[in-house]
Design a protein around this motif. Structure first.
Motif, PDB file in Angstrom:
ATOM      1  N   ALA A   1       0.837  -1.200   0.000  1.00  0.00           N
ATOM      2  CA  ALA A   1       0.000   0.000   0.000  1.00  0.00           C
ATOM      3  C   ALA A   1       0.870   1.248   0.000  1.00  0.00           C
ATOM      4  CB  ALA A   1      -0.915  -0.016   1.228  1.00  0.00           C
ATOM      5  N   VAL A   2       1.921   1.220   0.840  1.00  0.00           N
ATOM      6  CA  VAL A   2       2.805   2.384   0.914  1.00  0.00           C
ATOM      7  C   VAL A   2       3.496   2.610  -0.431  1.00  0.00           C
ATOM      8  CG1 VAL A   2       4.929   3.231   1.933  1.00  0.00           C
ATOM      9  CG2 VAL A   2       3.164   2.261   3.384  1.00  0.00           C
ATOM     10  N   ALA A   3       3.974   1.505  -1.036  1.00  0.00           N
ATOM     11  CA  ALA A   3       4.679   1.656  -2.308  1.00  0.00           C
ATOM     12  C   ALA A   3       3.747   2.179  -3.389  1.00  0.00           C
ATOM     13  CB  ALA A   3       5.286   0.319  -2.726  1.00  0.00           C
ATOM     14  N   ALA A   4       2.496   1.715  -3.378  1.00  0.00           N
ATOM     15  CA  ALA A   4       1.540   2.204  -4.373  1.00  0.00           C
ATOM     16  C   ALA A   4       1.290   3.691  -4.178  1.00  0.00           C
ATOM     17  CB  ALA A   4       0.237   1.416  -4.266  1.00  0.00           C
ATOM     18  N   ALA A   5       1.069   4.083  -2.914  1.00  0.00           N
ATOM     19  CA  ALA A   5       0.847   5.504  -2.643  1.00  0.00           C
ATOM     20  C   ALA A   5       2.067   6.317  -3.045  1.00  0.00           C
ATOM     21  CB  ALA A   5       0.532   5.699  -1.166  1.00  0.00           C
ATOM     22  N   THR A   6       3.259   5.773  -2.780  1.00  0.00           N
ATOM     23  CA  THR A   6       4.482   6.484  -3.159  1.00  0.00           C
ATOM     24  C   THR A   6       4.559   6.656  -4.673  1.00  0.00           C
ATOM     25  OG1 THR A   6       5.541   5.442  -1.278  1.00  0.00           O
ATOM     26  CG2 THR A   6       6.968   6.504  -2.883  1.00  0.00           C
ATOM     27  N   ALA A   7       4.178   5.610  -5.395  1.00  0.00           N
ATOM     28  CA  ALA A   7       4.226   5.714  -6.854  1.00  0.00           C
ATOM     29  C   ALA A   7       3.287   6.811  -7.341  1.00  0.00           C
ATOM     30  CB  ALA A   7       3.863   4.367  -7.477  1.00  0.00           C
ATOM     31  N   VAL A   8       2.084   6.863  -6.748  1.00  0.00           N
ATOM     32  CA  VAL A   8       1.134   7.909  -7.147  1.00  0.00           C
ATOM     33  C   VAL A   8       1.717   9.289  -6.829  1.00  0.00           C
ATOM     34  CG1 VAL A   8      -1.131   8.879  -6.671  1.00  0.00           C
ATOM     35  CG2 VAL A   8      -0.849   6.411  -6.880  1.00  0.00           C
ATOM     36  N   LEU A   9       2.278   9.413  -5.620  1.00  0.00           N
ATOM     37  CA  LEU A   9       2.870  10.692  -5.235  1.00  0.00           C
ATOM     38  C   LEU A   9       4.007  11.073  -6.174  1.00  0.00           C
ATOM     39  CD1 LEU A   9       3.066  10.604  -1.353  1.00  0.00           C
ATOM     40  CD2 LEU A   9       1.652  12.044  -2.793  1.00  0.00           C
ATOM     41  N   ALA A  10       4.796  10.065  -6.573  1.00  0.00           N
ATOM     42  CA  ALA A  10       5.909  10.354  -7.481  1.00  0.00           C
ATOM     43  C   ALA A  10       5.385  10.887  -8.808  1.00  0.00           C
ATOM     44  CB  ALA A  10       6.743   9.097  -7.696  1.00  0.00           C
ATOM     45  N   LEU A  11       4.297  10.282  -9.294  1.00  0.00           N
ATOM     46  CA  LEU A  11       3.683  10.780 -10.535  1.00  0.00           C
ATOM     47  C   LEU A  11       3.233  12.226 -10.353  1.00  0.00           C
ATOM     48  CD1 LEU A  11       1.515   7.945 -12.075  1.00  0.00           C
ATOM     49  CD2 LEU A  11       3.300   9.277 -13.175  1.00  0.00           C
ATOM     50  N   LEU A  12       2.542  12.474  -9.226  1.00  0.00           N
ATOM     51  CA  LEU A  12       2.066  13.844  -8.954  1.00  0.00           C
ATOM     52  C   LEU A  12       3.240  14.812  -8.914  1.00  0.00           C
ATOM     53  CD1 LEU A  12      -0.687  13.433  -6.233  1.00  0.00           C
ATOM     54  CD2 LEU A  12      -0.933  14.300  -8.558  1.00  0.00           C
ATOM     55  N   ALA A  13       4.304  14.375  -8.219  1.00  0.00           N
ATOM     56  CA  ALA A  13       5.468  15.251  -8.107  1.00  0.00           C
ATOM     57  C   ALA A  13       6.094  15.492  -9.472  1.00  0.00           C
ATOM     58  CB  ALA A  13       6.493  14.635  -7.154  1.00  0.00           C
ATOM     59  N   ALA A  14       6.101  14.451 -10.307  1.00  0.00           N
ATOM     60  CA  ALA A  14       6.688  14.611 -11.635  1.00  0.00           C
ATOM     61  C   ALA A  14       5.890  15.615 -12.456  1.00  0.00           C
ATOM     62  CB  ALA A  14       6.734  13.266 -12.350  1.00  0.00           C
ATOM     63  N   VAL A  15       4.583  15.681 -12.207  1.00  0.00           N
ATOM     64  CA  VAL A  15       3.759  16.630 -12.963  1.00  0.00           C
ATOM     65  C   VAL A  15       3.905  18.030 -12.377  1.00  0.00           C
ATOM     66  CG1 VAL A  15       1.404  17.224 -13.581  1.00  0.00           C
ATOM     67  CG2 VAL A  15       2.165  14.841 -13.666  1.00  0.00           C
TER      68      VAL A  15
END
Lengths: 616, 101
Positions: free
Chosen positions: A46-60
């Motif tokens: 769950a943490v890794a999935a949330a991190t991936a989403v956050l990373a996408l958001l940060a990349a945008v």
């Protein structure tokens, strides 16, 4: 707001990771598939999935954040084009590897997932740090957790030793980063990464040398490559994350990030380019000689990172980044398939794995895709990204070495492929089928390995990547070159597949060129000898002085005691004796005889009179 | 009349007394010697007074003090000798060494 996003991105995996890593749960090693272990896996996913989403958001959103950390060295984070690409890659690969690990790791799961999340956080911090202070912090955490992960199976002797070798070797390079920090402080007074190229003369050279050493150490380039061989004793998911997308890749990332510093010195860029190219060539030969699948993959990791380092040195930043990303997908995929086979078949020796890719398509097909991509066969990813790097290489000799390395990579990938696709020599017993949690990451990564080449194809995504990275003017590979390398790769791969059984395996290459023995002879043994000599010096000189001091004091005390007994005591006794004698002498005139008293009185009187007369 | 003759007499008396005190064994004889010595002192003191400062009474007082001291001394001395003789039958100094230590 944007700062909070960035802090969350780093702290989200770090905090649960730390809790999980400290929670333990496998103290007696028998907590297999316990409830706590399952919970740890779910939490980590769950943490890794949330991190991936956050990373996408940060990349945008491209946030930036700053916090006070050290005087003059704030902890500043920011996401630019390069960071955006890297954090998305790392968090995506991390998520897939953790998903695979939920099915693959069955003991000590809380510790495993905790360390993996901590490691992920350190990598995200590394990729977003814009000051040397943050970079050093992340770099240290990354090194420490890599030790914990490589030495994960600590109940046998091998993994802790392997972890120590990896840790000490990368640490030796890390000293360079501290040198660079010192040089930055001395030459410019600020820790910001983008001010490094502007340092005053000598400090700039020192900073570049330090950064180069740290990055080459982490990226397992020559002469540090051997730690990667030892690190293969870690669990396969660890190899899949550390040795594809994260740890070694961070070495390449650092050089890509600091390319302005390297090119500002006039020599560091050339050194990086040549080191990368020679590593790609030498470790390609090493990979070709391996008999163990994970060792082959490890050598090929160092070789492929060599291309990234070459790109960073030659200034092909877009090509290097694309290669980094594509290689992350390819190598994570290949390590995971090796892990799947290790779990189901209990071996990673190439001959014992003969035909392993045939019966189960859910593993065999992704492996075939990954190996073909590694070979540089079109239209798969590494073919295009490698050509992009070659397009940026101007020096003919360098180009030749890199091309030779590309041919070698086709060779070793073909060897692995050929052995694993051959029909097995005898019928095998029925094996456990891979679980869905193992198959899904393989499929996704295989897809990535197949299509990530678009990052290097100008018409499809190459120009866009260059725009994102802010290097629009970099040369793209010409169609002619791409056709030639494609033909070369196909031809060599076909040859290697056909001759897989008969390829030469020279002992020196199989032994990783004796790099570890050389490091032991040239560095470890002299250091240990010096330490021994210093210890002996300590024992014989310093210690003896310390031991001699009380002896001297005791001797001095003895002298003092003798002087006291003989001198002071004797004096006192002598005074007493003299007084007693005087007393006895004073008694002698007292005879009791009147005449003598009279005589004494007369004598005294006469003496008094004489004295009186004399003094008058 | 000059003081020299008197001083000579005093010196002779003192010397004779001293000789007697040192040479005699008998306690009584020693005391006689002491008497003579004190008489020498008395003669010397009186002649000094008479010839040097006859107007002052100090010399006379001194002579009287010496005479009374001599009287007390003789009384005490003979008492001691008598007691010594009674207790130890001793009449010479060699026989009485009580003052020893």
């Amino acid at each position: 707001m944007s700062g909070a996003l960035l802090w969350t991105l780093v702290l989200l995996p770090a905090v649960p990771g730390g809790v999980l890593a400290l929670a333990g749960g496998d103290r007696d090693g028998r907590d297999r598939d316990g409830r706590w272990g399952r919970t740890a896996g779910v939490v980590a996913l769950a943490v890794a999935a949330a991190t991936a989403v956050l990373a996408l958001l940060a990349a945008v959103h491209r946030p930036r954040a700053t916090a006070d950390f050290l005087p003059g060295g704030p902890l500043a984070l920011a996401v630019d084009g390069l960071s955006a690409v890297v954090i998305v890659t790392v968090s995506a690969v991390g998520l897939l590897v953790l998903l695979f690990a939920t099915a693959d790791i069955d003991a000590g799961r809380p510790r495993f997932f905790g360390l993996m999340l901590l490691f992920l956080a350190a990598v995200l911090l590394t990729a977003t740090a814009t000051t040397l202070t943050g970079l050093l912090l992340a770099w240290e955490v990354m090194g420490a957790t890599s030790y914990g992960l490589i030495a994960f199976h600590w109940r046998t002797d091998g993994p802790p030793a392997a972890g120590t070798v990896a840790f000490l070797t990368t640490r030796t390079g890390d000293v360079g980063l501290y040198l660079a920090a010192g040089a930055a402080l001395a030459g410019g007074g600020t820790f910001a990464l983008d001010t490094l190229p502007g340092l005053a003369g000598g400090w700039r050279q020192l900073a570049a040398a330090g950064v180069l050493a740290a990055a080459l150490g982490k990226a397992a380039q020559l002469p540090f490559s051997f730690w990667l061989s030892r690190a293969m004793l870690g669990p396969s998911p660890v190899s899949a994350l550390l040795h594809s997308a994260a740890m070694v890749a961070m070495g390449g990332y650092l050089l890509l990030r600091l390319h302005p510093l390297l090119s500002a010195t006039g020599w560091a860029a050339d050194v990086a380019a040549w080191t990368g190219a020679l590593t790609a060539l030498a470790l390609g030969a090493v990979a070709l000689a391996q008999r163990d699948l994970k060792q082959l993959l490890a050598a090929s990791t160092a070789a492929q990172l060599g291309f990234v380092v070459l790109a960073a040195g030659a200034g092909a930043l877009a090509g290097g980044t694309a290669h980094l990303v594509a290689h992350a997908a390819v190598k994570a995929l290949l390590f995971l398939t090796a892990g799947a086979w290790l779990t189901t078949r209990g071996t990673q020796r190439l001959r014992a794995l003969r035909g392993a890719a045939r019966p189960d398509r859910s593993v065999g097909l992704p492996f075939t895709v990954g190996a073909l991509a590694l070979a540089g066969v079109p239209p798969l990813s590494l073919w295009a990204t490698k050509d992009e790097i070659l397009a940026g290489v101007e020096h003919p000799a360098l180009y030749g070495v890199a091309l030779g390395a590309a041919v070698l990579s086709a060779g070793y990938a073909g060897k692995a492929l050929g052995l694993l696709l051959r029909p097995p020599e005898r019928a095998r017993r029925r094996l456990r089928a891979p679980r869905p949690a193992e198959r899904l990451p393989l499929a996704v990564l295989a897809l990535g390995a197949a299509v990530l080449g678009v990052l290097a194809l100008p018409a499809l995504g190459g120009d866009r990547l260059k725009a994102v990275l802010g290097v629009p003017g970099e040369p793209a590979a010409g169609a002619g070159t791409m056709v030639v390398t494609a033909a070369l790769a196909v031809a060599v791969t076909t040859g290697a597949v056909l001759l897989a059984d008969r390829l030469p395996e020279p002992a020196r290459a199989r032994n990783w060129l004796g790099l570890e023995a050389a490091a032991r002879a040239l560095v470890v043994r002299p250091v240990l000898a010096a330490a021994g000599a210093l210890a002996r010096f300590d024992d014989t000189v310093v210690d003896r002085a310390v031991a001699a001091a009380p002896r001297a004091v005791r001797r001095l005390a003895g002298w003092t005691a003798r002087a006291d007994r003989g001198g002071v005591d004797g004096l006192v006794r002598g005074v007493a004796t003299g007084t007693r004698r005087l007393g006895a002498a004073a008694l002698r005139p007292q005879t009791g005889q009147l005449h003598q008293y009279y005589a004494q009185a007369v004598a005294l009187l006469a003496a008094s009179v004489a004295l009186l007369l004399l003094l008058r | 009349m000059t003081p020299d003759l008197f001083l000579l007499l005093a010196a002779a008396l003192f010397a004779v007394g001293l000789y007697g005190a040192l040479s005699q064994q008998s306690v009584v004889m020693i005391m006689m010697g002491l008497e003579l010595m004190i008489n020498g002192v008395i003669v010397a003191a009186a002649s000094f007074w008479y010839f040097v400062a006859p107007a002052q009474p100090d010399g006379q007082v001194l002579v009287l003090v010496v005479i009374s001291a001599m009287t007390v001394e003789m009384a005490m001395g003979f008492a001691v000798v008598t007691l010594l003789f009674r207790a130890k039958d001793a009449d010479t100094t060699d026989m009485a060494a009580e003052l020893r230590r």
